[in-house]
Design an enzyme around this catalytic site. Structure first.
Site, PDB file in Angstrom:
ATOM      1  N   CYS A 178       0.808  -1.219   0.000  1.00 42.00           N
ATOM      2  CA  CYS A 178       0.000   0.000   0.000  1.00 42.00           C
ATOM      3  C   CYS A 178       0.843   1.271   0.000  1.00 42.00           C
ATOM      4  CB  CYS A 178      -1.013   0.000   1.137  1.00 42.00           C
ATOM      5  SG  CYS A 178      -0.315   0.094   2.806  1.00 42.00           S
TER       6      CYS A 178
ATOM      7  N   HIS B  96      -2.778   1.104   7.006  1.00 41.05           N
ATOM      8  CA  HIS B  96      -3.069   0.885   5.587  1.00 41.05           C
ATOM      9  C   HIS B  96      -3.451   2.210   4.943  1.00 41.05           C
ATOM     10  CE1 HIS B  96      -4.002  -1.532   2.096  1.00 41.05           C
ATOM     11  NE2 HIS B  96      -5.207  -0.991   2.009  1.00 41.05           N
TER      12      HIS B  96
ATOM     13  N   HIS C 257      -6.291   0.748  -3.729  1.00 40.14           N
ATOM     14  CA  HIS C 257      -5.263   0.346  -2.764  1.00 40.14           C
ATOM     15  C   HIS C 257      -4.624  -0.957  -3.192  1.00 40.14           C
ATOM     16  CE1 HIS C 257      -7.749  -2.602  -0.185  1.00 40.14           C
ATOM     17  NE2 HIS C 257      -8.426  -2.359  -1.278  1.00 40.14           N
TER      18      HIS C 257
END
Length: 166
Positions: free
Chosen positions: A72, A124, A136
């Site tokens: 990510c 994240h 993502h």
């Protein structure tokens, strides 16, 4: 080529729909505008288009480029470097510290959205593309993809948004 054209059409539709989005309303629901909407810049459009080009890229923990795979934070770093020339480095939490806070109701394409997915803050990060969706690089199912922020998983884990754009 066909996927590229589809991505370009999707990006165009998202950016145009952002122009026609309703103005933010007050919590009392009477229609009072709380803040003017944030405009989508050309730089933001470049960032979103670059992100869209990475859809279906494989996941790799610590990955920093599409050939090797992306995680990510590596995805966000790569996108900003390629689309804007900005150096964005570090973990999702490090990237969160580099950006300016954005209220959720003021999200615009190109902003970053952060989630607590590992029982720790800012674990994240994804790139907001408009219409309640973000791109993502999740480790689960291992491919860069688009998700809806209102899905039960991400809605429960949303922490904050930041912008690296002007």
């Amino acid at each position: 080529m066909r996927q590229s054209l589809s991505c370009l059409l999707l990006i165009s539709a998202l950016l145009l729909s952002a122009c026609g989005s309703p103005l933010p309303r007050s919590a009392d629901g009477r229609g009072t505008i709380t803040q003017p909407p944030r405009a989508v810049s050309g730089e933001a459009a470049e960032v979103v288009m670059y992100a869209m080009s990475l859809i279906d890229t494989g996941y790799r923990f610590g990955g920093k480029n599409p050939e090797a795979g992306l995680d990510c934070s590596g995805m966000v770093s790569y996108i900003f470097d390629q689309a804007t020339g900005r150096r964005v480095q570090g973990s999702a939490a490090d990237i969160a510290r580099q950006g300016r806070p954005v209220p959720r109701e003021q999200l615009r394409p190109g902003d970053l959205v952060f989630f607590n997915t590992m029982n720790r803050p800012f674990s994240h990060v994804g790139l907001y593309i408009g219409d309640g969706r973000f791109i993502h690089a999740p480790s689960t199912n291992g491919r860069v993809r688009i998700e809806n922020m209102s899905s039960s998983y991400f809605a429960q884990r949303y922490e904050a948004a930041r912008t690296l754009l002007d």
